[in-house]
Design a protein around this motif. Structure first.
Motif, PDB file in Angstrom:
ATOM      1  N   TYR A  11       0.821  -1.207   0.000  1.00  0.00           N
ATOM      2  CA  TYR A  11       0.000   0.000   0.000  1.00  0.00           C
ATOM      3  C   TYR A  11       0.858   1.261   0.000  1.00  0.00           C
ATOM      4  O   TYR A  11       0.380   2.334  -0.382  1.00  0.00           O
ATOM      5  CB  TYR A  11      -0.943  -0.005   1.208  1.00  0.00           C
ATOM      6  N   LYS A  59       4.142   7.305   3.135  1.00  0.00           N
ATOM      7  CA  LYS A  59       2.957   6.452   3.215  1.00  0.00           C
ATOM      8  C   LYS A  59       3.167   5.334   4.222  1.00  0.00           C
ATOM      9  O   LYS A  59       2.266   5.008   5.005  1.00  0.00           O
ATOM     10  CB  LYS A  59       2.646   5.863   1.835  1.00  0.00           C
ATOM     11  N   LEU A  63       0.588   5.038   7.242  1.00  0.00           N
ATOM     12  CA  LEU A  63      -0.435   4.011   7.060  1.00  0.00           C
ATOM     13  C   LEU A  63      -0.775   3.305   8.367  1.00  0.00           C
ATOM     14  O   LEU A  63       0.117   2.990   9.159  1.00  0.00           O
ATOM     15  CB  LEU A  63       0.019   2.979   6.030  1.00  0.00           C
ATOM     16  N   ASP A  67      -6.773   1.010   8.619  1.00  0.00           N
ATOM     17  CA  ASP A  67      -7.190   1.726   7.411  1.00  0.00           C
ATOM     18  C   ASP A  67      -7.083   0.812   6.188  1.00  0.00           C
ATOM     19  O   ASP A  67      -7.953   0.829   5.313  1.00  0.00           O
ATOM     20  CB  ASP A  67      -6.322   2.968   7.200  1.00  0.00           C
ATOM     21  N   ILE A  68      -6.022   0.020   6.138  1.00  0.00           N
ATOM     22  CA  ILE A  68      -5.849  -0.923   5.035  1.00  0.00           C
ATOM     23  C   ILE A  68      -6.955  -1.970   5.064  1.00  0.00           C
ATOM     24  O   ILE A  68      -7.558  -2.296   4.039  1.00  0.00           O
ATOM     25  CB  ILE A  68      -4.462  -1.593   5.106  1.00  0.00           C
ATOM     26  N   GLN A  70      -9.905  -1.688   6.348  1.00  0.00           N
ATOM     27  CA  GLN A  70     -11.162  -1.050   5.979  1.00  0.00           C
ATOM     28  C   GLN A  70     -11.255  -0.849   4.473  1.00  0.00           C
ATOM     29  O   GLN A  70     -12.311  -1.067   3.863  1.00  0.00           O
ATOM     30  CB  GLN A  70     -11.297   0.303   6.699  1.00  0.00           C
ATOM     31  N   HIS A  71     -10.150  -0.454   3.861  1.00  0.00           N
ATOM     32  CA  HIS A  71     -10.141  -0.263   2.409  1.00  0.00           C
ATOM     33  C   HIS A  71     -10.406  -1.575   1.680  1.00  0.00           C
ATOM     34  O   HIS A  71     -11.172  -1.619   0.704  1.00  0.00           O
ATOM     35  CB  HIS A  71      -8.806   0.325   1.951  1.00  0.00           C
ATOM     36  N   LEU A  72      -9.792  -2.651   2.136  1.00  0.00           N
ATOM     37  CA  LEU A  72     -10.012  -3.962   1.528  1.00  0.00           C
ATOM     38  C   LEU A  72     -11.468  -4.391   1.684  1.00  0.00           C
ATOM     39  O   LEU A  72     -12.071  -4.927   0.746  1.00  0.00           O
ATOM     40  CB  LEU A  72      -9.083  -5.001   2.157  1.00  0.00           C
ATOM     41  N   TYR A  73     -12.031  -4.131   2.848  1.00  0.00           N
ATOM     42  CA  TYR A  73     -13.433  -4.490   3.101  1.00  0.00           C
ATOM     43  C   TYR A  73     -14.355  -3.713   2.167  1.00  0.00           C
ATOM     44  O   TYR A  73     -15.261  -4.287   1.554  1.00  0.00           O
ATOM     45  CB  TYR A  73     -13.778  -4.207   4.562  1.00  0.00           C
ATOM     46  N   GLN A  74     -14.124  -2.412   2.064  1.00  0.00           N
ATOM     47  CA  GLN A  74     -14.951  -1.577   1.192  1.00  0.00           C
ATOM     48  C   GLN A  74     -14.783  -1.962  -0.275  1.00  0.00           C
ATOM     49  O   GLN A  74     -15.718  -1.820  -1.071  1.00  0.00           O
ATOM     50  CB  GLN A  74     -14.608  -0.105   1.404  1.00  0.00           C
ATOM     51  N   SER A  75     -13.590  -2.435  -0.624  1.00  0.00           N
ATOM     52  CA  SER A  75     -13.311  -2.840  -2.002  1.00  0.00           C
ATOM     53  C   SER A  75     -13.824  -4.244  -2.294  1.00  0.00           C
ATOM     54  O   SER A  75     -13.753  -4.693  -3.446  1.00  0.00           O
ATOM     55  CB  SER A  75     -11.795  -2.799  -2.260  1.00  0.00           C
ATOM     56  N   PHE A 205      -6.423  -0.486  -5.669  1.00  0.00           N
ATOM     57  CA  PHE A 205      -6.413   0.818  -6.325  1.00  0.00           C
ATOM     58  C   PHE A 205      -5.409   0.909  -7.477  1.00  0.00           C
ATOM     59  O   PHE A 205      -5.383   1.909  -8.198  1.00  0.00           O
ATOM     60  CB  PHE A 205      -6.074   1.917  -5.303  1.00  0.00           C
TER      61      PHE A 205
END
Length: 291
Positions: A11, A59, A63, A67-68, A70-75, A205
């Motif tokens: 990331y 980053k 990081l 947060d990572i 959460q991003h994976l979950y949302q994705s 992303f």
């Protein structure tokens, strides 16, 4: 064991190959504390002369693991780390297997050991369809799983027919899961995310980059026991996948070619170099039954 740290590096913008170089330079990187990791990463990025090295470093510092996650979950993207039991054993045989596989779909398909990669020209003709229609019934009967790259042409045909024949199929992307290219294969990809599996070594992303496709090809061959070429020109990206397969000690198969057809001249060249010409499914399955 180190999944969160692998994810943090990816990331931050590091590639699989750069992470291997980092570990080579700092073998204890994953066991030292955060402060020492930051110093090690700063030293690595500086000495390797990575452009704008301060960006991945910043980053990495900022990081947060949550947060990572959460991003994976949302994705709607799941992950498998290289040290997890679900990681495909055959992929660990290659020189630089990804530290993380990002995936959507049926993870269990990655455990299938009777895998064959199928690639060919992006301008594939009806010949590719006819060849695969001839081979697929036997492939299904012998429990093979089809691996390809979801490119237009031969890759797309290989996946579509696998779905039609209810053969398990794995797609390898050259970009992150929040991106798609080309548009012609999007519908097939969505189906595969439900009943097949779609994987990538890139975070969700990650945009399309030309050089990613060559890197992706090593995973297509790396996930398979053998590589089958349906159609290829003399100079094509297919040759990159063939080179990867040979480096990985995989068998290479080609469909018979027409000497006057540009789309199969590459097949005949590969046959001259030692690829096995396939006249029936038995020419491939005999190698799979022996293992």
């Amino acid at each position: 064991m180190y999944q969160k740290q692998y994810l943090r590096l990816l990331y931050s913008g590091l590639t699989t190959q750069q992470i291997y170089k980092l570990i080579n330079q700092f073998p204890n990187f994953f066991t030292i504390n955060n402060s020492k990791q930051t110093s090690a990463l700063r030293g690595f990025l500086t000495t390797t002369k990575i452009n704008n090295y301060h960006k991945p470093l910043q980053k990495f510092i900022s990081l947060d693991d949550s947060d990572i996650a959460q991003h994976l979950y949302q994705s709607q993207v799941s992950t498998i780390s290289i040290d997890h039991t679900a990681y495909p054993q055959i992929l660990k045989e290659i020189t630089d297997p990804p530290f993380i596989l990002f995936y959507r779909g049926q993870r269990d398909l990655l455990h299938n050991i009777q895998t064959i990669a199928i690639v060919g020209s992006r301008k594939a003709s009806a010949y590719t369809t006819k060849v695969l229609q001839n081979l697929y019934p036997a492939f299904k009967n012998h429990g093979l799983t089809v691996v390809s790259g979801l490119a237009k042409g031969a890759d797309h045909i290989a996946h579509q027919l696998a779905l039609d024949y209810r053969i398990p199929t794995i797609a390898v992307l050259a970009f992150g899961h929040l991106v798609h290219y080309p548009k012609e294969t999007l519908c097939t990809r969505k189906t595969m995310e439900q009943i097949g599996v779609v994987i990538s070594e890139y975070p969700p992303f990650q945009p399309v980059r030309k050089y990613h496709f060559a890197q992706r090809n090593r995973l297509i061959s790396g996930l398979a026991k053998g590589l089958f070429i349906t159609e290829s020109t003399i100079k094509s990206g297919t040759q990159i996948t063939v080179d990867c397969a040979l480096d990985q000690n995989r068998d290479v198969y080609v469909a018979p070619g027409d000497m006057f057809n540009v789309l199969t001249q590459g097949n005949m060249y590969m046959a001259q170099q030692g690829a096995k010409v396939v006249l029936s499914a038995k020419d491939i399955l005999i190698d799979y039954m022996e293992n």
